[in-house]
Design an enzyme around this catalytic site. Structure first.
Site, PDB file in Angstrom:
ATOM      1  CG  HIS A  23      49.502  69.041  27.386  1.00  0.00           C
ATOM      2  ND1 HIS A  23      49.483  69.888  26.599  1.00  0.00           N
ATOM      3  CD2 HIS A  23      48.572  69.322  28.623  1.00  0.00           C
ATOM      4  CE1 HIS A  23      48.579  70.983  27.037  1.00  0.00           C
ATOM      5  NE2 HIS A  23      48.143  70.539  28.286  1.00  0.00           N
ATOM      6  CG  ASN A  50      48.361  71.315  32.600  1.00  0.00           C
ATOM      7  OD1 ASN A  50      49.545  70.702  33.319  1.00  0.00           O
ATOM      8  ND2 ASN A  50      48.695  72.059  31.578  1.00  0.00           N
ATOM      9  CG  ASP A  64      48.890  73.064  22.396  1.00  0.00           C
ATOM     10  OD1 ASP A  64      48.359  72.501  23.343  1.00  0.00           O
ATOM     11  OD2 ASP A  64      49.039  74.331  22.202  1.00  0.00           O
ATOM     12  CB  ILE A  65      46.731  76.243  18.686  1.00  0.00           C
ATOM     13  CG1 ILE A  65      46.527  77.210  17.520  1.00  0.00           C
ATOM     14  CG2 ILE A  65      46.333  77.130  20.036  1.00  0.00           C
ATOM     15  CD1 ILE A  65      45.151  77.695  17.537  1.00  0.00           C
ATOM     16  CD  GLN A  99      41.502  70.408  33.004  1.00  0.00           C
ATOM     17  OE1 GLN A  99      41.537  69.681  34.213  1.00  0.00           O
ATOM     18  NE2 GLN A  99      40.533  69.898  32.123  1.00  0.00           N
ATOM     19  CG  HIS A 122      43.715  68.804  27.145  1.00  0.00           C
ATOM     20  ND1 HIS A 122      42.675  69.371  27.969  1.00  0.00           N
ATOM     21  CD2 HIS A 122      44.917  69.588  27.758  1.00  0.00           C
ATOM     22  CE1 HIS A 122      43.260  70.483  28.646  1.00  0.00           C
ATOM     23  NE2 HIS A 122      44.534  70.728  28.395  1.00  0.00           N
TER      24      HIS A 122
END
Ligand code: AMP
Ligand code: ZN
Length: 133
Positions: free
Chosen positions: A101, A86, A30-31, A93, A99
């Site tokens: 997490h 989410n 994750d960025i 979301q 996606h």
């Protein structure tokens, strides 16, 4: 989907730090990580929510998320995880491509549990919902 940021990552148009890949799933760091090693696990096929995928495809996605947990446990030496997604705008979301997490947890990291996500439940809710089932 042309303007989807995660589809662009799948196509290699946007770079990522890959954690895991197979024919139908990609996982990358994750960025904006919540903790060291925070990874998102996505189906390569675009879909906004898990409701758009088959039970089999969702099962494969969850299996891949568990493989990612094993990779992270070994590589970043975390002691626990929070894993989930989410779902929908009300669920927080932001990216409209499914996606999961995978958030590593470390002893003493001051984080919470699932019960810290939302605390809106009122007295009587359990009985009210049970009556609907
Ligand atoms: P959500 O709020 O569940 O939709 O989460 C979207 C997640 O995607 C956030 O944690 C973002 O930090 C992450 N994200 C967005 N763009 C990128 C990117 N280019 N590379 C990696 N992670 C990203
Ligand atoms: Zn997409």
């Amino acid at each position: 989907m042309a303007d989807c940021i995660f589809c662009k990552i799948v196509k290699g148009e946007i770079p990522c730090h890959k954690v895991y890949e197979d024919d139908s799933v990609l996982a990358f760091l994750d960025i904006a990580p919540c903790s060291k090693g925070h990874t998102v696990v996505i189906p390569k096929q675009h879909g906004e929510t898990v409701f758009e995928f088959s039970r089999n495809a969702n099962g494969h996605l969850m299996g891949a998320a568990i493989d990612v947990m094993k990779i992270l446990k070994e590589k970043v030496k975390c002691q626990g995880f929070n894993v989930g997604w989410n779902h929908g705008k009300a669920g927080g979301q932001a990216v409209s491509h499914v996606h999961v997490h995978v958030i590593p947890r470390y002893e003493g990291d001051q984080g919470g549990s699932m019960h810290s996500i939302v605390t809106s439940s009122k007295e009587g809710d359990v009985d009210e919902v049970a009556a609907l089932l």
